[in-house]
Structure formats: structure tokens, C-alpha cells
Scaffold this motif. Structure first.
Motif, PDB file in Angstrom:
ATOM      1  N   LYS A  49       2.188  -1.110   1.554  1.00  0.00           N
ATOM      2  CA  LYS A  49       2.585  -2.364   1.388  1.00  0.00           C
ATOM      3  C   LYS A  49       1.342  -3.434   1.802  1.00  0.00           C
ATOM      4  O   LYS A  49       1.405  -4.619   1.303  1.00  0.00           O
ATOM      5  N   ALA A  50       1.229  -3.061   3.069  1.00  0.00           N
ATOM      6  CA  ALA A  50       0.380  -4.132   3.501  1.00  0.00           C
ATOM      7  C   ALA A  50      -1.022  -4.074   2.850  1.00  0.00           C
ATOM      8  O   ALA A  50      -1.355  -5.403   2.850  1.00  0.00           O
ATOM      9  N   ALA A  51      -1.720  -3.445   2.472  1.00  0.00           N
ATOM     10  CA  ALA A  51      -2.593  -4.171   1.507  1.00  0.00           C
ATOM     11  C   ALA A  51      -2.663  -4.494   0.080  1.00  0.00           C
ATOM     12  O   ALA A  51      -3.297  -5.323  -0.444  1.00  0.00           O
ATOM     13  N   PHE A  52      -1.238  -3.967  -0.120  1.00  0.00           N
ATOM     14  CA  PHE A  52      -0.710  -4.584  -1.777  1.00  0.00           C
ATOM     15  C   PHE A  52       0.058  -6.686  -1.481  1.00  0.00           C
ATOM     16  O   PHE A  52      -0.578  -7.262  -2.508  1.00  0.00           O
ATOM     17  N   ASP A  53       0.166  -6.506  -0.253  1.00  0.00           N
ATOM     18  CA  ASP A  53       0.380  -7.562   0.096  1.00  0.00           C
ATOM     19  C   ASP A  53      -0.753  -8.390   0.558  1.00  0.00           C
ATOM     20  O   ASP A  53      -0.172  -9.283   0.532  1.00  0.00           O
ATOM     21  N   TYR A  54      -1.860  -7.955   1.293  1.00  0.00           N
ATOM     22  CA  TYR A  54      -2.807  -8.880   1.410  1.00  0.00           C
ATOM     23  C   TYR A  54      -3.439  -8.998   0.071  1.00  0.00           C
ATOM     24  O   TYR A  54      -3.624 -10.387   0.146  1.00  0.00           O
ATOM     25  N   THR A  55      -3.247  -8.645  -0.748  1.00  0.00           N
ATOM     26  CA  THR A  55      -3.896  -8.816  -2.634  1.00  0.00           C
ATOM     27  C   THR A  55      -3.331  -9.763  -3.309  1.00  0.00           C
ATOM     28  O   THR A  55      -3.939 -11.111  -3.683  1.00  0.00           O
ATOM     29  N   PHE A 203      -0.999  -6.410   9.329  1.00  0.00           N
ATOM     30  CA  PHE A 203      -1.979  -5.925   8.688  1.00  0.00           C
ATOM     31  C   PHE A 203      -3.654  -6.401   9.531  1.00  0.00           C
ATOM     32  O   PHE A 203      -4.034  -7.146  10.065  1.00  0.00           O
ATOM     33  N   SER A 204      -4.083  -5.878   9.631  1.00  0.00           N
ATOM     34  CA  SER A 204      -5.766  -5.511  10.447  1.00  0.00           C
ATOM     35  C   SER A 204      -6.722  -4.261   9.587  1.00  0.00           C
ATOM     36  O   SER A 204      -6.407  -3.473   8.590  1.00  0.00           O
ATOM     37  N   ILE A 205      -7.924  -4.974  10.336  1.00  0.00           N
ATOM     38  CA  ILE A 205      -9.014  -4.040   9.603  1.00  0.00           C
ATOM     39  C   ILE A 205      -9.423  -3.223  11.004  1.00  0.00           C
ATOM     40  O   ILE A 205      -9.970  -3.865  11.475  1.00  0.00           O
ATOM     41  N   PRO A 206      -9.785  -1.827   9.928  1.00  0.00           N
ATOM     42  CA  PRO A 206      -9.540  -1.307   9.190  1.00  0.00           C
ATOM     43  C   PRO A 206      -8.194  -1.040   9.579  1.00  0.00           C
ATOM     44  O   PRO A 206      -6.932  -1.627  10.757  1.00  0.00           O
ATOM     45  N   PRO A 207      -6.820  -0.472   8.648  1.00  0.00           N
ATOM     46  CA  PRO A 207      -5.607  -0.436   8.822  1.00  0.00           C
ATOM     47  C   PRO A 207      -5.122   0.727   9.553  1.00  0.00           C
ATOM     48  O   PRO A 207      -6.147   1.483  10.525  1.00  0.00           O
ATOM     49  N   GLN A 208      -3.998   0.590  10.543  1.00  0.00           N
ATOM     50  CA  GLN A 208      -4.192   1.158  11.983  1.00  0.00           C
ATOM     51  C   GLN A 208      -2.549   2.181  11.595  1.00  0.00           C
ATOM     52  O   GLN A 208      -2.088   1.664  10.536  1.00  0.00           O
ATOM     53  N   LEU A 209      -2.431   3.078  11.785  1.00  0.00           N
ATOM     54  CA  LEU A 209      -1.739   4.531  12.145  1.00  0.00           C
ATOM     55  C   LEU A 209      -0.523   4.088  12.716  1.00  0.00           C
ATOM     56  O   LEU A 209      -0.647   4.292  14.019  1.00  0.00           O
ATOM     57  N   THR A 210       0.382   3.488  12.162  1.00  0.00           N
ATOM     58  CA  THR A 210       1.584   3.109  12.429  1.00  0.00           C
ATOM     59  C   THR A 210       2.996   4.162  12.494  1.00  0.00           C
ATOM     60  O   THR A 210       2.800   4.379  11.909  1.00  0.00           O
ATOM     61  N   VAL A 211       3.592   3.671  12.593  1.00  0.00           N
ATOM     62  CA  VAL A 211       5.139   4.192  12.712  1.00  0.00           C
ATOM     63  C   VAL A 211       5.223   3.866  11.087  1.00  0.00           C
ATOM     64  O   VAL A 211       6.094   4.612  10.179  1.00  0.00           O
ATOM     65  N   ARG A 212       5.063   2.271  11.262  1.00  0.00           N
ATOM     66  CA  ARG A 212       5.420   1.943   9.813  1.00  0.00           C
ATOM     67  C   ARG A 212       4.370   2.250   8.455  1.00  0.00           C
ATOM     68  O   ARG A 212       4.799   2.785   7.798  1.00  0.00           O
ATOM     69  N   THR A 213       3.285   2.592   9.482  1.00  0.00           N
ATOM     70  CA  THR A 213       2.408   2.358   8.624  1.00  0.00           C
ATOM     71  C   THR A 213       2.201   4.318   7.626  1.00  0.00           C
ATOM     72  O   THR A 213       2.336   3.990   6.300  1.00  0.00           O
ATOM     73  N   ILE A 214       3.012   4.644   8.349  1.00  0.00           N
ATOM     74  CA  ILE A 214       2.789   6.475   8.206  1.00  0.00           C
ATOM     75  C   ILE A 214       4.206   6.224   7.471  1.00  0.00           C
ATOM     76  O   ILE A 214       3.927   7.251   6.042  1.00  0.00           O
ATOM     77  N   VAL A 215       4.904   5.828   7.560  1.00  0.00           N
ATOM     78  CA  VAL A 215       6.455   5.722   6.792  1.00  0.00           C
ATOM     79  C   VAL A 215       6.204   5.166   5.487  1.00  0.00           C
ATOM     80  O   VAL A 215       6.119   5.621   4.803  1.00  0.00           O
ATOM     81  N   ASP A 216       5.772   3.993   5.529  1.00  0.00           N
ATOM     82  CA  ASP A 216       5.005   3.590   3.759  1.00  0.00           C
ATOM     83  C   ASP A 216       3.710   4.204   2.883  1.00  0.00           C
ATOM     84  O   ASP A 216       3.731   4.611   1.554  1.00  0.00           O
ATOM     85  N   ALA A 217       3.711   5.550   3.682  1.00  0.00           N
ATOM     86  CA  ALA A 217       2.079   6.068   3.321  1.00  0.00           C
ATOM     87  C   ALA A 217       2.741   7.079   2.962  1.00  0.00           C
ATOM     88  O   ALA A 217       2.232   7.922   2.331  1.00  0.00           O
ATOM     89  N   LEU A 218       4.010   7.859   3.220  1.00  0.00           N
ATOM     90  CA  LEU A 218       4.561   8.714   2.820  1.00  0.00           C
ATOM     91  C   LEU A 218       4.829   9.533   1.430  1.00  0.00           C
ATOM     92  O   LEU A 218       4.602  10.537   1.167  1.00  0.00           O
ATOM     93  N   PRO A 219       5.220   8.679   0.331  1.00  0.00           N
ATOM     94  CA  PRO A 219       5.309   8.369  -0.353  1.00  0.00           C
ATOM     95  C   PRO A 219       4.208   8.171  -1.850  1.00  0.00           C
ATOM     96  O   PRO A 219       3.469   8.161  -3.039  1.00  0.00           O
ATOM     97  N   ARG A 220       3.002   7.716  -1.073  1.00  0.00           N
ATOM     98  CA  ARG A 220       1.770   7.188  -1.542  1.00  0.00           C
ATOM     99  C   ARG A 220       0.634   8.180  -1.037  1.00  0.00           C
ATOM    100  O   ARG A 220      -0.333   7.714  -0.399  1.00  0.00           O
ATOM    101  N   PRO A 221       0.206   9.702  -0.731  1.00  0.00           N
ATOM    102  CA  PRO A 221      -0.807   9.960   0.640  1.00  0.00           C
ATOM    103  C   PRO A 221      -1.504   9.913  -0.229  1.00  0.00           C
ATOM    104  O   PRO A 221      -2.808  10.203   0.628  1.00  0.00           O
ATOM    105  N   TRP A 222      -2.035   9.548  -1.725  1.00  0.00           N
ATOM    106  CA  TRP A 222      -3.328  10.165  -2.459  1.00  0.00           C
ATOM    107  C   TRP A 222      -4.410   8.657  -2.003  1.00  0.00           C
ATOM    108  O   TRP A 222      -5.266   9.134  -1.638  1.00  0.00           O
ATOM    109  N   TRP A 223      -3.309   7.242  -1.554  1.00  0.00           N
ATOM    110  CA  TRP A 223      -4.323   6.699  -1.159  1.00  0.00           C
ATOM    111  C   TRP A 223      -5.058   6.539   0.080  1.00  0.00           C
ATOM    112  O   TRP A 223      -6.328   6.547   0.646  1.00  0.00           O
ATOM    113  N   TRP A 224      -3.485   6.915   1.009  1.00  0.00           N
ATOM    114  CA  TRP A 224      -5.039   7.490   2.486  1.00  0.00           C
ATOM    115  C   TRP A 224      -5.703   8.990   2.512  1.00  0.00           C
ATOM    116  O   TRP A 224      -6.554   8.807   3.235  1.00  0.00           O
TER     117      TRP A 224
END
Length: 412
Positions: A49-55, A203-224
């Protein structure tokens, strides 16, 4: 009465057509995309979400980008019929050289965050399509890396004048040495716009692994997986890459930028010079009088001043007033090849695509960028044929009416 009969097995078999399944999943999903909006849908599904929303996002209430896109929808075309359009020429001439299509890839920052191939994919796809590629000061690939990805194509460079002027001057020299032919001197970013989606997402540069970003990443493991197994993000101009997007932009930009800076850069740069971020007719005239090679009508994709002028609406007046003396380019809001054709008809030499290319990148890397370019190219070709135009030179203001939706109130 209709006469009915039992279907014959042989006739039933004639209607049974089974498509050979496509085993390449990326190819299958990209081929299913028929529009840039389709690519956007795929990109949103595959990108955190964070990367998509930035775009996808823009400044504050995001009014500017909605208005810009609506302006292209509010176009009425006037076709000419009974013309042989079996073949049309989509070649544009901008800054004295050809482009196979009337659009170029716009500069975008932090591009490898959207998908790890980043600017390399964009530059390679642009070279293959015969169109220019523009690298941002805040890009995540060096000027030398872009040159290697697009060694025989047209490379342009977008410049922010930063607080530390020597960084900007050094980038100008590096771009010239790498054979970049055109410089976009950017004038609409004295400070960063308020990009609220980024703030809400943390949203930060580089992305930070927080509870929110980990939950968001679970359905998108290929991106991480891609992000964590590829080289560290490196920015063309910033040595310190930690912090929020707004903080980085504020560090990179300088509210004291002036015409004196333009003169310095003009003296340093040996190639073509265009001013990016022009939003009034008066400024377009002023820069043209200074002898620049191009005017880019742009409100930065709606990412700076919300409620900014709509570049497409400015285009007819600017092209009429200065188009004989300088190349006029337009960006912001282009999502269809018909948008490109309308801009060319109203006097643009070419157009710039930003989000449209990034949706393709997020949907499928280099292959996704190729698909985005192919979609737009097909739409340009078809729109020209339906208008009865054999070449871009035949497109004129008579082919387009800009329908009015927002009309200024009379002043008392």
C-alpha cells in the motif's frame, strides 16, 4: 414461428474453441490488461500500500490530478471521413530529433521502490520503443546506469536545484558526460507538496519493517523478496537516504531558487534546455524570451500545489503564443493514447507519461512497461485513423474541442 431442432453433435463441436493455457503467469496477466486502468488494477494488487499510494497519490485533497484527468475526458473529437488511413505515421519531432511515438517517459522519483527493475526497465523499454526516457534527480539509478540500459536511445535528465548547489551542478556535468541530450530545469518545487497518503502510511525511504508494513506485505511476499535480495537503493543526488519522503524532498529542494540559478545551469549545460513546471502563459512567454528550447506545461502530476492550473487547458494558448519559438510539451493526467492525440492536435510537440508507465512497472517489471507503451501506442494509432489523420502534422486544433466544466466566475 421459429423452427427448432435438436442440435447436431458435429455443429456443436464447431463452436467449441479451447484456448491454449498461458503458463507464464506474468505474461498472462499483462496480456489481460487492455488499458492503463487495467494495469493500475494489477499494480495495486501486487504492490504494498505505501509504495502504491506514493505512486498513485498526489497533494492534499488530490483535486489537481482529478481535474487534469477529467480535462482529457472532456474532449470532443471531430473526425474527417473517407480518408485512406491504412497506414499512419506516429513519429514526433521534439528538440530537433525524432521519437517513434508522441510521448516520452516522464521523470519519476524513488522508482525502484515501485518495482526493483526501476529506471532500468523504463529506459530499456523506451529505447526499444524508440521514445525518450527521462531520469529524475531523485531517481534510484545513476545517469551512467540509465545510459547503459538505453545506450542508443534518447536520454533526458530532470534537475532539481538543491540547497547544496554543488550537488546539482555535479549532476548536470555527469548527465552531459553520459550523453544525455536534454535537461529539464524544474521550477515548481521550491518546497515539497503535502502528500497526505504518504504521511498517513508512514512512508519512508527506505521502507521500514513495522507491524503495519509486515501485515501489508503478507499477501505480496514477492515484492519484499525482490526488495531485500537486490542492491540497496541509491539516489542520484542524495547521500543520506533515510527519513520521510517529505523530509528528503525538503532537503533536496530550495525555496530560494531564482533566474540566477537558471543562468548558471544554462552556462553549464551543453545540450537542449527545457523548463518543467510552467503553469501560466506569462511564465511561458518569459522563459521563451530567455531562449530556452522547451516549455513543459506541468503541475507535477498534482503532487505539489493542489488546485493548480490544468496543463491541458493551458496548452492551446501557450502553443499559439510561443509554439513557433520553443517546443511545448504537456504532462499530468494522461491515461490514454487519445489524451496524447488531443494534446498533439492542440499544439504539443510531445507529451510525458509518468503514472501510466509506473502502473506497468508495478504490474510486471520491464514487461509491464513494454505493455503500457504498447497500449498507448495502439490507442494513438487507432485514434489517428478514426480522426482521418495520416501523420501528427495533420492533427490540428480543429480536430479537438475542450468541453467546459470549470468556468471562472466573472470578477466584480
Amino acid at each position: 414461428m421459429v423452427q427448432r431442432q435438436f442440435p447436431k453433435p458435429v455443429e456443436v463441436l464447431e463452436h467449441l474453441k479451447f484456448k491454449t493455457p498461458e503458463l507464464d503467469r506474468r505474461k498472462a496477466r499483462l496480456e489481460s490488461a487492455l488499458t492503463i486502468e487495467d494495469l493500475r488494477t494489477i499494480a495495486k494488487r501486487r504492490t504494498p500500500k505505501a509504495a502504491f499510494d506514493y505512486t498513485d497519490g498526489s497533494a492534499e485533497a488530490e483535486i489537481s490530478i482529478r481535474r487534469a484527468r477529467q480535462a482529457f475526458r472532456d474532449v470532443e473529437f471531430h473526425p474527417e471521413v473517407l480518408r485512406d488511413v491504412a497506414h499512419v505515421d506516429t513519429t514526433a519531432t521534439v528538440f530537433g530529433a525524432p521519437s517513434a511515438l508522441p510521448f516520452a517517459i516522464a521523470p519519476t522519483g524513488f522508482t525502484r521502490l515501485m518495482q526493483t527493475e526501476g529506471e532500468t526497465a523504463g529506459a530499456g523499454a523506451a529505447g526499444a520503443a524508440g521514445i525518450p526516457f527521462t531520469l529524475s534527480t531523485l531517481g534510484t539509478t545513476s545517469v551512467e546506469g540509465v545510459r547503459a540500459a538505453n545506450p542508443d536511445g534518447r536520454n533526458w535528465f530532470q534537475l532539481y536545484v538543491m540547497r547544496q548547489r554543488e550537488i546539482s551542478y555535479g549532476l548536470v556535468e555527469r548527465a552531459a558526460q553520459a550523453g544525455f541530450e536534454t535537461l529539464f530545469f524544474t521550477v515548481d518545487t521550491p518546497v515539497a507538496g503535502a502528500r497526505l497518503r504518504d504521511k498517513r502510511n508512514g512512508f519512508s525511504i527506505p521502507p521500514q519493517l513495522t507491524v503495519r508494513t509486515i501485515v501489508d506485505a503478507l499477501p505480496r511476499p514477492w515484492w519484499w523478496i525482490d526488495f531485500l535480495t537486490t542492491p540497496k537503493l541509491e539516489f542520484a543526488s542524495l547521500s543520506d537516504t533515510g527519513g520521510t519522503v517529505g523530509g528528503l524532498l525538503d532537503m533536496a529542494m530550495d525555496p530560494t531558487i531564482s533566474f540566477d540559478d537558471l543562468k548558471v545551469v544554462r552556462d553549464l549545460w551543453p545540450g537542449k534546455l527545457a523548463i518543467k513546471g510552467v503553469q501560466t502563459l506569462e511564465d511561458a512567454k518569459r522563459f521563451t524570451d530567455l531562449g530556452v528550447d522547451g516549455i513543459v506545461l506541468s503541475n507535477h502530476g498534482g503532487r505539489q500545489l493542489d488546485r493548480a492550473p490544468i496543463p491541458f487547458h493551458l496548452l492551446p494558448d501557450v502553443a499559439r503564443e510561443v509554439g513557433r519559438d520553443t517546443d511545448v510539451i504537456v504532462d499530468t493526467g494522461i491515461m490514454n493514447g487519445a489524451d496524447v492525440v488531443a494534446a498533439i492536435a492542440l499544439g504539443a510537440k510531445t507529451t510525458l507519461i509518468g503514472r501510466a508507465y509506473l502502473y506497468g512497472l508495478m504490474a510486471g517489471g520491464r514487461a509491464g512497461v513494454d505493455r503500457a507503451i504498447a497500449i498507448l501506442a495502439d490507442q494513438v494509432d487507432r485514434t489517428m485513423k478514426l480522426l482521418g489523420a495520416h501523420s501528427l502534422a495533420e492533427l490540428e486544433p480543429r480536430h479537438v474541442t475542450q468541453l467546459e466544466r470549470l468556468v471562472p466566475r466573472a470578477r466584480g
